[in-house]
Design a protein around this motif. Structure first.
Motif, PDB file in Angstrom:
ATOM      1  N   GLU A  28       0.812  -1.220   0.000  1.00 52.80           N
ATOM      2  CA  GLU A  28       0.000   0.000   0.000  1.00 52.80           C
ATOM      3  C   GLU A  28       0.849   1.276   0.000  1.00 52.80           C
ATOM      4  N   TYR A  29       2.145   1.152   0.158  1.00 53.18           N
ATOM      5  CA  TYR A  29       3.003   2.334   0.198  1.00 53.18           C
ATOM      6  C   TYR A  29       3.323   2.810  -1.224  1.00 53.18           C
ATOM      7  N   ALA A  30       3.754   4.048  -1.340  1.00 57.17           N
ATOM      8  CA  ALA A  30       4.014   4.650  -2.647  1.00 57.17           C
ATOM      9  C   ALA A  30       5.144   3.924  -3.365  1.00 57.17           C
ATOM     10  N   GLY A  31       4.916   3.586  -4.625  1.00 58.80           N
ATOM     11  CA  GLY A  31       5.949   2.952  -5.446  1.00 58.80           C
ATOM     12  C   GLY A  31       6.135   1.477  -5.211  1.00 58.80           C
ATOM     13  N   ALA A  32       5.230   0.826  -4.485  1.00 57.67           N
ATOM     14  CA  ALA A  32       5.386  -0.599  -4.183  1.00 57.67           C
ATOM     15  C   ALA A  32       5.447  -1.429  -5.461  1.00 57.67           C
ATOM     16  N   ASN A  33       6.416  -2.358  -5.510  1.00 66.01           N
ATOM     17  CA  ASN A  33       6.558  -3.218  -6.693  1.00 66.01           C
ATOM     18  C   ASN A  33       5.962  -4.604  -6.476  1.00 66.01           C
ATOM     19  N   ASN A  34       5.398  -4.835  -5.287  1.00 66.24           N
ATOM     20  CA  ASN A  34       4.857  -6.155  -4.970  1.00 66.24           C
ATOM     21  C   ASN A  34       3.526  -5.958  -4.249  1.00 66.24           C
ATOM     22  N   LYS A  35       2.457  -6.258  -4.939  1.00 66.45           N
ATOM     23  CA  LYS A  35       1.110  -6.055  -4.392  1.00 66.45           C
ATOM     24  C   LYS A  35       0.504  -7.335  -3.829  1.00 66.45           C
ATOM     25  N   GLU A  36       1.330  -8.367  -3.648  1.00 61.20           N
ATOM     26  CA  GLU A  36       0.758  -9.613  -3.153  1.00 61.20           C
ATOM     27  C   GLU A  36       0.207  -9.426  -1.741  1.00 61.20           C
ATOM     28  N   ASP A  37      -0.902 -10.074  -1.477  1.00 59.87           N
ATOM     29  CA  ASP A  37      -1.562 -10.053  -0.179  1.00 59.87           C
ATOM     30  C   ASP A  37      -0.843 -11.059   0.716  1.00 59.87           C
ATOM     31  N   SER A  43      -6.274  -0.591  14.509  1.00 58.42           N
ATOM     32  CA  SER A  43      -6.247   0.760  13.969  1.00 58.42           C
ATOM     33  C   SER A  43      -5.044   0.925  13.058  1.00 58.42           C
ATOM     34  N   GLY A  44      -5.170   1.806  12.082  1.00 58.62           N
ATOM     35  CA  GLY A  44      -4.030   2.251  11.304  1.00 58.62           C
ATOM     36  C   GLY A  44      -3.574   3.599  11.815  1.00 58.62           C
ATOM     37  N   TYR A  45      -2.576   4.145  11.117  1.00 56.84           N
ATOM     38  CA  TYR A  45      -2.096   5.464  11.523  1.00 56.84           C
ATOM     39  C   TYR A  45      -1.563   6.206  10.300  1.00 56.84           C
ATOM     40  N   GLY A  46      -1.906   7.475  10.186  1.00 57.23           N
ATOM     41  CA  GLY A  46      -1.381   8.288   9.099  1.00 57.23           C
ATOM     42  C   GLY A  46      -1.828   7.781   7.738  1.00 57.23           C
ATOM     43  N   ASP A  47      -1.015   8.058   6.741  1.00 55.48           N
ATOM     44  CA  ASP A  47      -1.297   7.665   5.364  1.00 55.48           C
ATOM     45  C   ASP A  47      -0.378   6.502   4.988  1.00 55.48           C
ATOM     46  N   PRO A  48      -0.936   5.324   4.641  1.00 54.39           N
ATOM     47  CA  PRO A  48      -0.077   4.182   4.300  1.00 54.39           C
ATOM     48  C   PRO A  48       0.820   4.425   3.096  1.00 54.39           C
ATOM     49  N   LEU A  49       0.524   5.456   2.308  1.00 49.66           N
ATOM     50  CA  LEU A  49       1.373   5.758   1.157  1.00 49.66           C
ATOM     51  C   LEU A  49       2.763   6.215   1.579  1.00 49.66           C
ATOM     52  N   THR A  65       3.365   7.962   5.247  1.00 49.61           N
ATOM     53  CA  THR A  65       3.581   8.387   6.629  1.00 49.61           C
ATOM     54  C   THR A  65       3.204   7.333   7.659  1.00 49.61           C
ATOM     55  N   GLY A  66       2.405   6.357   7.304  1.00 51.54           N
ATOM     56  CA  GLY A  66       1.930   5.388   8.286  1.00 51.54           C
ATOM     57  C   GLY A  66       1.553   4.066   7.673  1.00 51.54           C
ATOM     58  N   TYR A  67       0.416   3.525   8.118  1.00 52.60           N
ATOM     59  CA  TYR A  67       0.008   2.186   7.705  1.00 52.60           C
ATOM     60  C   TYR A  67      -1.501   2.072   7.857  1.00 52.60           C
ATOM     61  N   SER A  68      -2.090   1.128   7.135  1.00 53.10           N
ATOM     62  CA  SER A  68      -3.525   0.876   7.239  1.00 53.10           C
ATOM     63  C   SER A  68      -3.779  -0.157   8.326  1.00 53.10           C
ATOM     64  N   THR A  69      -5.024  -0.582   8.452  1.00 56.94           N
ATOM     65  CA  THR A  69      -5.356  -1.629   9.425  1.00 56.94           C
ATOM     66  C   THR A  69      -4.929  -3.017   8.933  1.00 56.94           C
ATOM     67  N   TYR A  70      -4.520  -3.142   7.663  1.00 61.96           N
ATOM     68  CA  TYR A  70      -4.263  -4.462   7.062  1.00 61.96           C
ATOM     69  C   TYR A  70      -3.315  -5.316   7.910  1.00 61.96           C
ATOM     70  N   GLY A  71      -2.148  -4.790   8.236  1.00 64.36           N
ATOM     71  CA  GLY A  71      -1.165  -5.565   8.989  1.00 64.36           C
ATOM     72  C   GLY A  71      -1.208  -5.335  10.476  1.00 64.36           C
ATOM     73  N   SER A  72      -2.185  -4.549  10.936  1.00 59.74           N
ATOM     74  CA  SER A  72      -2.308  -4.224  12.353  1.00 59.74           C
ATOM     75  C   SER A  72      -3.047  -5.350  13.061  1.00 59.74           C
ATOM     76  N   ARG A  73      -2.320  -6.407  13.345  1.00 60.72           N
ATOM     77  CA  ARG A  73      -2.894  -7.598  13.986  1.00 60.72           C
ATOM     78  C   ARG A  73      -1.842  -8.192  14.914  1.00 60.72           C
ATOM     79  N   GLY A  74      -2.298  -8.806  15.990  1.00 56.57           N
ATOM     80  CA  GLY A  74      -1.341  -9.403  16.908  1.00 56.57           C
ATOM     81  C   GLY A  74      -1.941  -9.632  18.280  1.00 56.57           C
ATOM     82  N   ALA A  75      -1.055  -9.793  19.252  1.00 52.66           N
ATOM     83  CA  ALA A  75      -1.472 -10.136  20.610  1.00 52.66           C
ATOM     84  C   ALA A  75      -1.729  -8.887  21.440  1.00 52.66           C
ATOM     85  N   TYR A  76      -2.560  -9.059  22.463  1.00 52.31           N
ATOM     86  CA  TYR A  76      -2.850  -7.958  23.391  1.00 52.31           C
ATOM     87  C   TYR A  76      -3.271  -8.539  24.734  1.00 52.31           C
ATOM     88  N   THR A  77      -3.262  -7.694  25.743  1.00 46.44           N
ATOM     89  CA  THR A  77      -3.856  -8.039  27.048  1.00 46.44           C
ATOM     90  C   THR A  77      -4.808  -6.917  27.423  1.00 46.44           C
TER      91      THR A  77
END
Length: 492
Positions: free
Chosen positions: A337-346, A466-472, A474-486
């Motif tokens: 999702e970032y600017a100029g990405a050469n690999n769009k694989e999910d 949650s994401g933060y900023g612009d994934p292009l 400055t930041g990232y989307s919710t796509y990879g925002s996954r993991g553990a929590y308490t």
């Protein structure tokens, strides 16, 4: 006299029949001769070369592409890639190689001096005493015990023989020594154990959404190797290698084959993946980034770069795991999702196609199915998919309380948005701080908390990613925002 014309007519008919018969015989003879000549031509047609004869040796991308261009479809299928994707990889990625049989693997670049310097000391410390062998808590860590899939982080030394790494002039047997930073490979100091523990925590967080046990405790061979298509228990070994047997010739930070994690034939032949401390350094952050990256190749992933760089180093506090995240505190799976990405694989989809499925949802998604909390007691959870919502309920007396949802202590991938709901399900407060980093190893703003005075009654905590900023840029989307929590509620 009348008989002569009759005889002449009979003779003419007989002659025509003879000519026709001769013509047919001639045609048959010519046809037989043509078939014979054709068969001779076919017999002289050389059989196509086997791929190992076509390549002859392991070759870097462009050189390999020149050898297999006419059979690129076959090579791509073998590597579970589309033809266009494989062509793009071999053309543009200088770290991509094909081995003598046409299997794709990567030789990663080393970490730069700046990236090594950014690998700060781990904190907190877990180990209390040195151990003489691979024993103790640092070597008994499991992220999901009982799973049929495993990623084994091997710090204890390993013998490699009979594998793809033992071909093309490399040693027939390689004895890798244990991870060592104090000059004594026969024991693990408290500092070395701390690195082992922190590497495990970071890699376990990257793979937390998946049904896989990331472990530092050596599994039985059958838990890693896959004997055939009916074998449902398998995995990969990632060796943390301090020796020079391979690194000195490639000058690389790690090596791994692509898409071999769930291979039902020659599974052990393409093991293990390797991380070279002489290439990436001995600190936990860099080793963890490299280990998650090399395991990522095993589960089918290619590099995240741009048209000008093979590895995207990220922006702000963020980088893709399949780029290079040594200097970024937040590294996540990506879909370009970032600017100029050469690999769009999910990344999540590709990993799912190569042997790892997502975990089952562990907590209710509505107020009706919310799991109960007890005041002062922490409950663990995993945010495993982008559409997940986890809710918890708690009955409180009137007072002031702190409602907290904390991301993983090391290498957190999940950026948490926390909401407090009243008994009717109405949002009464929310928290989602801005993310960043205090240094390359320590993210900020991923956890969330609310301090509030409430009346007696039932309340709910809703956790979302949650994401933060612009994934292009400055930041990232919710796509990879996954993991553990308490999650925990305490009296303020």
């Amino acid at each position: 006299m009348p008989t002569r014309p009759l005889n002449r007519r009979l003779n003419r008919r007989l002659n025509r029949r003879r000519i026709s018969a001769l013509a047919v015989a001639g045609a048959l003879a010519c046809g037989t001769l043509a078939v014979a000549l054709g068969n001779q031509a076919d017999a002289k047609e050389p059989a196509p070369l086997a791929l190992d004869q076509l390549l002859g040796q392991e070759l870097p991308g462009r050189a390999a592409l020149g050898r297999v261009q006419s059979r690129l479809d076959e090579v791509a299928a073998q590597n579970k890639l589309t033809t266009d994707h494989l062509r793009q990889i071999l053309t543009s990625d200088k770290t991509a190689w094909l081995d003598h049989s046409g299997r794709l693997f990567y030789r990663e670049p080393t970490a730069t001096t700046i990236e090594r310097a950014a690998d700060s000391a781990v904190s907190p410390r877990w180990a209390k005493t040195a151990v003489a062998a691979a024993t103790g808590p640092a070597f008994e860590l499991h992220s999901k015990p009982g799973s049929n899939r495993v990623i084994y982080l091997d710090f204890t030394g390993h013998t490699i023989t009979g594998t793809a790494w033992n071909t093309n002039g490399k040693p027939a047997t390689v004895n890798i020594t244990p991870y060592d930073t104090d000059g004594d490979p026969s024991s693990f100091s408290t500092a070395e154990q701390d690195v082992v523990h922190d590497v495990w925590a970071r890699v376990a967080e990257d793979y937390a959404p998946f049904d896989v046990d990331v472990t530092t405790q050596e599994p039985a061979a059958a838990a890693i190797d896959r004997s055939g298509a009916s074998d449902t228990q398998y995995g990969t070994r990632v060796v943390i290698d301090p020796t020079t047997w391979y690194q000195s010739s490639c000058g690389c930070g790690g090596v791994a084959y692509v898409g071999v994690y769930d291979s039902s034939s020659q599974h052990a032949y393409y093991q293990p993946a390797l991380v070279f401390t002489k290439g990436v350094g001995t600190g936990a952050k860099n080793i963890a980034e490299a280990a998650a990256h090399e395991a990522g190749h095993n589960v089918g992933l290619s590099h995240d770069g741009t048209s000008s760089v093979g590895y995207y180093a990220g922006h702000g506090a963020w980088a893709p795991i399949m780029g290079v995240g040594y200097s970024k505190a937040i590294s996540q799976w990506s879909k370009g999702e970032y600017a100029g990405a050469n690999n769009k694989e999910d990344d999540y989809a590709v990993i799912g196609q190569n042997g790892l499925t997502l975990r089952a949802d562990d907590h209710g998604n509505t107020t009706a199915t919310a799991d109960a909390l007890t005041l002062g007691t922490s409950v663990q959870g995993i945010y495993e998919k982008d559409t997940d919502v986890d809710l918890f309920r708690i009955d409180l007396k009137a007072g002031t309380f702190k409602f907290a949802a904390n991301a993983a202590a090391s290498g957190a991938d999940l950026d948490i948005k926390l909401q407090l709901l009243d008994s009717s399900g109405t949002v009464v407060a929310s928290a989602n701080p801005a993310s960043g980093q205090s240094n390359a190893s320590t993210p900020t703003g991923l956890s969330a908390s609310i301090s509030r005075q409430v009346a007696a009654g039932r309340y709910y905590l809703r956790i979302e990613n949650s994401g933060y900023g612009d994934p292009l840029n400055t930041g990232y989307s919710t796509y990879g925002s996954r993991g553990a929590y308490t999650v925990r509620v305490t009296a303020a």
